[in-house]
Design an enzyme around this catalytic site. Sequence first.
Site, mmCIF file in Angstrom:
data_model
loop_
_atom_site.group_PDB
_atom_site.id
_atom_site.type_symbol
_atom_site.label_atom_id
_atom_site.label_comp_id
_atom_site.label_asym_id
_atom_site.label_seq_id
_atom_site.Cartn_x
_atom_site.Cartn_y
_atom_site.Cartn_z
ATOM 1 N N GLY A 185 30.541 36.177 47.851
ATOM 2 C CA GLY A 185 30.789 37.597 48.057
ATOM 3 C C GLY A 185 30.356 38.403 46.840
ATOM 4 N N CYS A 186 30.205 39.696 47.034
ATOM 5 C CA CYS A 186 29.715 40.553 45.945
ATOM 6 C C CYS A 186 30.735 40.667 44.814
ATOM 7 C CB CYS A 186 29.340 41.927 46.485
ATOM 8 S SG CYS A 186 30.598 42.706 47.522
#
Length: 335
Positions: A153-154
């Site tokens: 995920g970012c």
Amino acid sequence: MLNTLIIGASGYAGIELVYYLNKHSYVKILDLVVSSNSQDLGKSIDELYPQMKKIINLKLKSLDQAMKTNKKIDVVFLATDPVTSHNLVHFFIKKKCVVLDLSGAFRINNVNFYKKYYGFVHNYTDLLKKSTYGLAEWNKKNISKAQLIAVPGCYPTAALLSLKPLIESKYLDKKYYPVINAISGISGAGRKNILNNNFCEVSLNAYNLFKHRHEPEISYYLGIPIIFTPHIGNFSRGILSTITCKVKSDMLYEDILTIFKKFYSNEPLIRIYDNKKTPALKSVINLPFIDIGFSIKGKYLIIIAAEDNLLKGAATQAIQCLNIRFGFLETESIL
């Protein structure tokens, strides 16, 4: 050439995949795929995104339409929601494709995690065990032989890249949970037209306190508990993470710099600030880097990390994993 499908091509991360993969010397994009009920179905990608004019003009197809060609598919990128990825990965793994999933559907080998944080029952425990976490700088050996790569995920990308050097060097005082305050642009919520994501409706605010799905992902791959507070801001893209933690003994700026340089001096997509300054979003927007700076006072350390959530936090990290997987130059088509 690797025959490649991009599924979810009309989303914000999807269009970044289209742009960068179209430049790749060893990739041929076979088709751009959207859901069968998408309002974008049948449109040309350069009609939907005018910046693609004279670059690529493939039409957006449904998966059924794309599969009718019977062409051999080597690689599939899934820029889709977790439920869609969960339902598609098994299909492409059976076809012996290398799959790079940008959703959270295969990041953690724990079926209970998906029911609690993603709201669905995970049916593929065998694939969870085989999935490789695509934190490119830290997992190259496993990525290089993986069939299923779960791109981080970012938010976790920024947190993990910032904290793992301290943990690996055994300098982090684990009695004190690292506190991560991260602000993301609106694009992190996706392209769907939801009132709360409307630019005029968004203010700077925290959300999902103690229950954001990225908190357990960060903690799982750090191996320690953390406190994570995500925020959304009224800007389009980028993440700025401020991480406060404690080291085991008094340290100087040069000591911390030495630790970061030990792990990242040869990593082309990580930029360490060595001038006692800290990163700003403007330095990374529309670029594939993560910038890391810090300040230390005695045992207390503040790390600032900045990245473009759609690039190093999604699309270009996925392509970095592709390059590692197939033995290409790690920055092929990215820089």
